[in-house]
Design a protein around this motif. Structure first.
Motif, short mmCIF file in Angstrom:
data_model
loop_
_atom_site.label_atom_id
_atom_site.label_comp_id
_atom_site.label_asym_id
_atom_site.label_seq_id
_atom_site.Cartn_x
_atom_site.Cartn_y
_atom_site.Cartn_z
N THR A 35 0.81 -1.21 0.00
CA THR A 35 0.00 0.00 0.00
C THR A 35 0.85 1.26 0.00
O THR A 35 0.32 2.35 -0.07
N PHE A 130 -14.48 0.76 -12.88
CA PHE A 130 -14.71 1.63 -11.72
C PHE A 130 -16.07 2.30 -11.80
O PHE A 130 -16.83 2.35 -10.82
N MET A 139 -12.73 -3.91 -2.42
CA MET A 139 -11.76 -4.35 -3.42
C MET A 139 -10.77 -5.30 -2.75
O MET A 139 -10.26 -5.01 -1.66
N GLU A 149 -9.48 -3.50 0.59
CA GLU A 149 -9.76 -2.07 0.66
C GLU A 149 -11.28 -1.88 0.72
O GLU A 149 -12.01 -2.23 -0.21
N VAL A 151 -14.51 0.33 0.66
CA VAL A 151 -14.98 1.61 0.13
C VAL A 151 -16.45 1.76 0.52
O VAL A 151 -17.31 1.06 0.00
N LYS A 154 -18.04 5.67 -2.83
CA LYS A 154 -17.16 5.76 -4.00
C LYS A 154 -16.76 7.20 -4.30
O LYS A 154 -15.69 7.46 -4.86
N THR A 157 -13.28 8.32 -3.07
CA THR A 157 -12.05 7.78 -3.64
C THR A 157 -12.04 8.09 -5.12
O THR A 157 -12.80 8.92 -5.61
N LEU A 162 -7.43 3.81 -6.56
CA LEU A 162 -7.61 2.36 -6.47
C LEU A 162 -6.73 1.64 -7.48
O LEU A 162 -6.25 0.53 -7.20
N ARG A 163 -6.50 2.25 -8.64
CA ARG A 163 -5.64 1.62 -9.65
C ARG A 163 -4.22 1.47 -9.12
O ARG A 163 -3.58 0.42 -9.28
N ALA A 166 -4.22 -1.28 -6.57
CA ALA A 166 -4.38 -2.58 -7.23
C ALA A 166 -3.08 -3.02 -7.90
O ALA A 166 -2.69 -4.19 -7.82
#
Length: 324
Positions: A35, A130, A139, A149, A151, A154, A157, A162-163, A166
């Motif tokens: 992270t 997304f 996620m 993660e 959420v 939404k 964020t 998030l990308r 990920a």
């Protein structure tokens, strides 16, 4: 195994974690490293770790976390026997440790109603994926532990945030964290699940049922309940099947001053766990039990990667007797 003093210092420095909590949970280190952008020091540390043979690596990690070197040839304690599983895993562990593939097994074994609804498991995480997600979701990544993660909204964020997370998860080789070999061949994927909330709007506690025995209907079960996992007042409490609050602490989790009320559907939780553990001599069955429902979380065959501190330490030996 003989370990020289210089190897001890070099090796233990190589497997050391950046924060105190990680010393009792190598998977916390995995979450931290996945992270946050890796520093130069971390890259050097990871390179040093990769040079150590698996048996030496897990021995040094066990010494750092538990305070003694393990007996890998004739294991006695629970952690020592889990380390053996790390190094010589049952082939079934690969499929069943994959958090996406295991859903097929669960559906066939106990039914789809126990699965948390799956929103998406895309081949690639794109802006279109997304945009199609609901306002609240979770996620996850399928190939390790602590890749979660939550959420709740939404709008708070972004796809880009998030990308980035990920991509860090997907490029983390979970095998390298603690040499759990059954994770080596799991193809990393990102997926999205429905956010489970109870009637109060809270994320339900984790029920981690340590199941010993492998005999249908007659396993020995200890229940670790982790409450407020994503909050500021996280506790871990161990109960027996009669919901007696045991004087045991596992890993970094502190016991609550008073036990939680006995769940009204405790027997339903136990029944699901007994169904899922009947094919194994030991497995930790993770469940969620919001209100009167039961949902599957995961199957874990090497909890804490074999470096899981117990308080008192004697529990490591007592549980070792239960594990063949």
């Amino acid at each position: 195994m003989t370990i020289t003093k210089s190897a001890e210092f070099a090796g233990e420095d190589a497997v050391s974690a950046p924060d105190s909590e990680s010393h009792s949970d190598p998977h916390a280190d995995a979450h931290s490293s996945a992270t946050q952008p890796p520093s130069t020091a971390r890259k050097l540390k990871e390179a040093a770790k990769s040079l150590l043979p698996d048996s030496l690596f897990v021995s040094l990690l066990h010494h750092k976390c538990i305070g003694r070197y393990p007996n890998l040839i004739h294991p006695v304690t629970f952690n020592e026997k889990i380390l053996q599983r790390n190094l010589r895993p049952d082939p079934r562990y690969i499929h069943l440790s994959d958090k996406l593939l295991v859903r097929e097994y669960i559906a066939a074994k106990i039914g789809e109603k126990y699965l948390i609804p799956l929103i998406a498991a895309p081949d690639a995480f794109t802006p279109e994926v997304f945009d199609a997600l609901p306002d609240a979701f979770v996620m996850k990544a399928n190939h390790g532990s602590s890749f979660v993660e939550v959420v709740r909204n939404k709008s708070e964020t972004s796809f880009e945030a998030l990308r980035v997370l990920a991509e860090r998860w997907l490029t983390t080789d979970f095998y390298n964290i603690a040499r759990e070999r059954h994770y080596r061949t799991i193809r990393p994927r990102i997926f999205f699940e429905h956010l489970l909330l109870d009637q109060r709007g809270q994320i339900p506690a984790d029920f981690k049922l340590h199941c010993f025995g492998g005999r249908p209907g007659r396993p020995i079960i200890y229940i670790l309940v982790i409450s407020d996992r994503f909050g500021n007042d996280t506790h871990g409490d161990v109960y027996d099947v009669e919901w007696n609050h045991l004087d045991i602490a596992i890993g970094p989790y502190k016991r609550s001053a008073t036990p939680a009320p006995r769940p009204r559907h405790l027997q339903d939780v136990l029944d699901v766990a007994m169904r899922l553990c009947e094919d194994f001599d030991y497995v930790r069955v993770d469940l969620y039990a919001p209100d009167n429902l039961v949902y599957f979380g995961e199957l874990t065959f090497t909890p804490g990667a074999g470096v899981l501190p117990f308080t008192p330490d004697s529990i490591d030996y007592e549980w070792g007797k239960l594990l063949a």
